[in-house]
Design an enzyme around this catalytic site. Structure first.
Site, PDB file in Angstrom:
ATOM      1  N   GLY A   1      46.242   8.717 -44.087  1.00 40.07           N
ATOM      2  CA  GLY A   1      47.459   8.740 -43.261  1.00 40.07           C
ATOM      3  C   GLY A   1      47.932   7.352 -42.871  1.00 40.07           C
ATOM      4  O   GLY A   1      47.879   6.410 -43.667  1.00 40.07           O
ATOM      5  N   VAL A   2      48.348   7.228 -41.627  1.00 39.86           N
ATOM      6  CA  VAL A   2      48.900   5.951 -41.172  1.00 39.86           C
ATOM      7  C   VAL A   2      47.815   4.869 -41.151  1.00 39.86           C
ATOM      8  O   VAL A   2      48.079   3.687 -41.403  1.00 39.86           O
ATOM      9  CB  VAL A   2      49.612   6.134 -39.805  1.00 39.86           C
ATOM     10  CG1 VAL A   2      48.643   6.376 -38.671  1.00 39.86           C
ATOM     11  CG2 VAL A   2      50.518   4.965 -39.516  1.00 39.86           C
ATOM     12  N   ASP A   3      46.584   5.274 -40.872  1.00 40.21           N
ATOM     13  CA  ASP A   3      45.444   4.342 -40.846  1.00 40.21           C
ATOM     14  C   ASP A   3      45.298   3.666 -42.220  1.00 40.21           C
ATOM     15  O   ASP A   3      45.208   2.426 -42.324  1.00 40.21           O
ATOM     16  CB  ASP A   3      44.181   5.162 -40.507  1.00 40.21           C
ATOM     17  CG  ASP A   3      43.005   4.292 -40.097  1.00 40.21           C
ATOM     18  OD1 ASP A   3      43.166   3.065 -40.082  1.00 40.21           O
ATOM     19  OD2 ASP A   3      41.932   4.856 -39.806  1.00 40.21           O
TER      20      ASP A   3
ATOM     21  N   ASP B   1      58.656   3.254 -41.828  1.00 44.80           N
ATOM     22  CA  ASP B   1      57.251   3.068 -42.167  1.00 44.80           C
ATOM     23  C   ASP B   1      56.744   2.015 -41.181  1.00 44.80           C
ATOM     24  O   ASP B   1      57.239   0.876 -41.180  1.00 44.80           O
ATOM     25  CB  ASP B   1      57.169   2.584 -43.621  1.00 44.80           C
ATOM     26  CG  ASP B   1      55.756   2.200 -44.024  1.00 44.80           C
ATOM     27  OD1 ASP B   1      54.872   2.136 -43.156  1.00 44.80           O
ATOM     28  OD2 ASP B   1      55.559   1.953 -45.227  1.00 44.80           O
ATOM     29  N   ILE B   2      55.790   2.363 -40.369  1.00 47.77           N
ATOM     30  CA  ILE B   2      55.365   1.484 -39.270  1.00 47.77           C
ATOM     31  C   ILE B   2      54.846   0.133 -39.785  1.00 47.77           C
ATOM     32  O   ILE B   2      54.921  -0.868 -39.079  1.00 47.77           O
ATOM     33  CB  ILE B   2      54.320   2.210 -38.388  1.00 47.77           C
ATOM     34  CG1 ILE B   2      54.305   1.625 -36.977  1.00 47.77           C
ATOM     35  CG2 ILE B   2      52.933   2.189 -39.009  1.00 47.77           C
ATOM     36  CD1 ILE B   2      53.562   2.481 -35.965  1.00 47.77           C
TER      37      ILE B   2
ATOM     38  N   VAL C   1      46.647  14.667 -39.792  1.00 48.78           N
ATOM     39  CA  VAL C   1      45.465  15.485 -40.138  1.00 48.78           C
ATOM     40  C   VAL C   1      44.731  15.993 -38.894  1.00 48.78           C
ATOM     41  O   VAL C   1      44.007  16.984 -38.976  1.00 48.78           O
ATOM     42  CB  VAL C   1      44.466  14.742 -41.059  1.00 48.78           C
ATOM     43  CG1 VAL C   1      45.065  14.492 -42.424  1.00 48.78           C
ATOM     44  CG2 VAL C   1      43.985  13.454 -40.447  1.00 48.78           C
ATOM     45  N   TYR C   2      44.904  15.374 -37.740  1.00 47.11           N
ATOM     46  CA  TYR C   2      44.241  15.858 -36.524  1.00 47.11           C
ATOM     47  C   TYR C   2      44.894  17.133 -35.979  1.00 47.11           C
ATOM     48  O   TYR C   2      44.402  17.734 -35.027  1.00 47.11           O
ATOM     49  CB  TYR C   2      44.181  14.761 -35.465  1.00 47.11           C
ATOM     50  CG  TYR C   2      43.040  13.778 -35.672  1.00 47.11           C
ATOM     51  CD1 TYR C   2      42.295  13.776 -36.852  1.00 47.11           C
ATOM     52  CD2 TYR C   2      42.688  12.846 -34.689  1.00 47.11           C
ATOM     53  CE1 TYR C   2      41.252  12.874 -37.052  1.00 47.11           C
ATOM     54  CE2 TYR C   2      41.640  11.948 -34.879  1.00 47.11           C
ATOM     55  CZ  TYR C   2      40.928  11.971 -36.076  1.00 47.11           C
ATOM     56  OH  TYR C   2      39.890  11.083 -36.266  1.00 47.11           O
TER      57      TYR C   2
ATOM     58  N   SER D   1      47.823  11.784 -33.648  1.00 49.91           N
ATOM     59  CA  SER D   1      47.198  13.123 -33.770  1.00 49.91           C
ATOM     60  C   SER D   1      48.071  14.170 -34.466  1.00 49.91           C
ATOM     61  O   SER D   1      47.627  15.300 -34.667  1.00 49.91           O
ATOM     62  CB  SER D   1      46.767  13.684 -32.397  1.00 49.91           C
ATOM     63  OG  SER D   1      45.637  13.005 -31.922  1.00 49.91           O
TER      64      SER D   1
ATOM     65  N   ASN E   1      40.366   6.643 -36.559  1.00 48.91           N
ATOM     66  CA  ASN E   1      39.275   7.565 -36.181  1.00 48.91           C
ATOM     67  C   ASN E   1      38.199   6.764 -35.443  1.00 48.91           C
ATOM     68  O   ASN E   1      38.281   5.537 -35.370  1.00 48.91           O
ATOM     69  CB  ASN E   1      38.725   8.294 -37.411  1.00 48.91           C
ATOM     70  CG  ASN E   1      38.198   7.322 -38.453  1.00 48.91           C
ATOM     71  OD1 ASN E   1      37.471   6.386 -38.124  1.00 48.91           O
ATOM     72  ND2 ASN E   1      38.596   7.510 -39.698  1.00 48.91           N
TER      73      ASN E   1
HETATM   74  P1  ADP Z   1      46.069  11.599 -37.032  1.00 44.10           P
HETATM   75  O1  ADP Z   1      44.720  11.592 -37.710  1.00 44.10           O
HETATM   76  O2  ADP Z   1      46.046  10.957 -35.669  1.00 44.10           O
HETATM   77  O3  ADP Z   1      46.705  12.941 -37.048  1.00 44.10           O
HETATM   78  P2  ADP Z   1      47.703  10.700 -39.304  1.00 44.10           P
HETATM   79  O4  ADP Z   1      47.718   9.350 -39.909  1.00 44.10           O
HETATM   80  O5  ADP Z   1      47.179  11.803 -40.148  1.00 44.10           O
HETATM   81  O6  ADP Z   1      46.915  10.553 -37.912  1.00 44.10           O
HETATM   82  O7  ADP Z   1      49.171  11.087 -38.834  1.00 44.10           O
HETATM   83  C1  ADP Z   1      49.778  10.584 -37.669  1.00 44.10           C
HETATM   84  C2  ADP Z   1      51.265  10.484 -37.887  1.00 44.10           C
HETATM   85  O8  ADP Z   1      51.541   9.291 -38.605  1.00 44.10           O
HETATM   86  C3  ADP Z   1      51.850  11.621 -38.731  1.00 44.10           C
HETATM   87  O9  ADP Z   1      53.012  12.133 -38.051  1.00 44.10           O
HETATM   88  C4  ADP Z   1      52.248  10.954 -40.027  1.00 44.10           C
HETATM   89  O10 ADP Z   1      53.417  11.533 -40.573  1.00 44.10           O
HETATM   90  C5  ADP Z   1      52.523   9.548 -39.578  1.00 44.10           C
HETATM   91  N1  ADP Z   1      52.471   8.500 -40.598  1.00 44.10           N
HETATM   92  C6  ADP Z   1      51.810   8.474 -41.773  1.00 44.10           C
HETATM   93  N2  ADP Z   1      52.045   7.308 -42.422  1.00 44.10           N
HETATM   94  C7  ADP Z   1      52.888   6.583 -41.631  1.00 44.10           C
HETATM   95  C8  ADP Z   1      53.537   5.314 -41.735  1.00 44.10           C
HETATM   96  N3  ADP Z   1      53.334   4.514 -42.789  1.00 44.10           N
HETATM   97  N4  ADP Z   1      54.354   4.909 -40.727  1.00 44.10           N
HETATM   98  C9  ADP Z   1      54.542   5.690 -39.640  1.00 44.10           C
HETATM   99  N5  ADP Z   1      53.971   6.894 -39.476  1.00 44.10           N
HETATM  100  C10 ADP Z   1      53.154   7.352 -40.465  1.00 44.10           C
END
Ligand code: ADP
Length: 352
Positions: free
Chosen positions: A31-33, A9-10, A119-120, A116, A23
């Site tokens: 998501g990660v944001d 988990d980042i 959800v992108y 990306s 975004n």
């Molecule tokens: P985007 O809108 O750029 O596609 P997302 O957040 O939907 O961004 O997803 C980007 C990547 O981040 C995905 O592969 C997702 O599995 C990953 N992700 C989501 N949560 C975390 C986290 N806590 N740590 C690391 N990676 C994550």
């Protein structure tokens, strides 16, 4: 400096900067944001409001607040629209601009999510390729530790063709080594039992005609231990074979490579390389020894020789070994591609 692919988990990473797949508004999302904003606390959003958004492919930096990371680099990847709308160039720019920003702020370590690929909608195998290619190109002339963070296993897909090739090779070699029929198993048990029997049960192995490891040194057969004089031992010690480090540096010279080219292509840390340089007796791990074989583009035979000097051999009883062997036999010496495949098959990586 090396590129590492890790599952984590980042928001938990103790690095100088983590990258946020944001975004264009920079005002938070899913998501990660969402995870980064939750972990950093509301001050992060307050700082983001002052930034005036961020265009796709660009990057902006904030503090990390409650995160273990000092900074958050917010970048915006492209939304996948089929591949014909400059998505690859924009994704490359998102990685590269984030790396430049990290360097500008003297970061020594930075962690990326797969931008990306959520959800992108960027196809995952292609998103990984762009990430690995852009980061590894950057690392050829920058000193930075980069982590590519995979959150969920489903997010990690290497190209179908590569996966199928590696899988077929594993099926053919690794599986064979693990599916012995009953007679082979019995023979192996018998060998094992024989090896456990007390020594007086057995003929002296150095005199057996076909003993595989009989009398490795000339003139030792028939000698009692007492007869093996000190001077013999000294003589043998003076005639030691070329060691791992000697062979490594000889090969670097033969290939006309610079040291820095070699450790970068091996995905090995500069400090570790200096350690090997300054200590000719250094015994690397198997993964490091193999990383150098790949960096030097050694043939399968030369790879076996280099490994042997470090005390290792490739075995079809190890999935890790079979995968690396597959790449060496196919003369594919791209360490990052090999590591992608190792990661996809849940194995430890080469180099870093
Ligand atoms: P985007 O809108 O750029 O596609 P997302 O957040 O939907 O961004 O997803 C980007 C990547 O981040 C995905 O592969 C997702 O599995 C990953 N992700 C989501 N949560 C975390 C986290 N806590 N740590 C690391 N990676 C994550």
């Amino acid at each position: 400096m090396p590129l590492e692919i890790i599952r984590a988990d980042i928001t938990t990473l103790h690095v100088d900067a983590i990258v946020n797949a944001a975004n264009e508004t920079l005002l938070g999302g899913g998501g990660v944001d969402g995870a980064i904003h939750r972990a950093a606390g509301p001050q992060l959003l307050a700082e983001c409001r002052t930034l005036g958004g961020c265009k796709t492919g660009e990057a902006k930096l904030t503090r990390g607040y409650h995160l273990p990371a000092k900074y958050v680099i917010h970048t915006v990847g492209p939304v996948w629209q089929g591949g014909g709308c400059g998505e690859e160039a924009l994704l490359t720019a998102a990685y590269r601009n984030s790396l430049l920003l990290a360097e500008e702020h003297h970061c020594e370590s930075v962690a990326f999510p797969l931008i990306s690929a959520g959800v992108y909608g960027y196809p995952k195998a292609q998103a990984i390729r762009v990430a690995v290619n852009t980061i590894s190109a950057f690392l050829t002339d920058h000193e930075l530790r980069v982590l590519l963070v995979i959150f969920d296993r489903a997010a990690f897909q290497i190209s179908e063709q590569l996966f199928a090739g590696v899988q077929a090779y594993i099926d053919q070699h690794y599986v064979d080594a693990h599916t012995d029929d009953r007679s082979l198993q019995l023979r192996r048990m018998e060998r094992y039992a024989a090896a456990k029997r007390p020594a007086f049960d057995q003929a002296p192995s150095c005199c057996e005609e076909a003993a595989p490891y009989a009398a490795p040194f000339p003139g030792t057969c028939g000698q009692s231990a007492a007869e093996g004089s000190e001077s013999d031992l000294q003589h043998l010690l003076q005639q030691l074979d070329e060691g791992f480090a000697d062979m490594l540096f000889r090969k670097i010279d033969e290939k006309g490579m610079k040291d820095s080219d070699c450790y970068k292509r091996a995905n090995v840390d500069r400090k570790l390389f200096s350690k090997i340089r300054s200590n000719p007796q250094y015994r690397p791990s198997k993964a490091t020894a193999l990383a150098f074989a790949v960096a030097l583009e050694l043939s399968p035979e030369e790879t076996a020789e280099l490994l042997q000097k470090a005390g290792y051999a490739l075995s079809h009883a190890s999935k890790f070994d079979v995968i690396v062997e597959y790449f060496i036999l196919h003369r594919n010496y791209n360490i990052f591609e090999i590591n992608e495949a190792l990661f996809a098959f849940d194995q430890k990586l080469l180099g870093a």
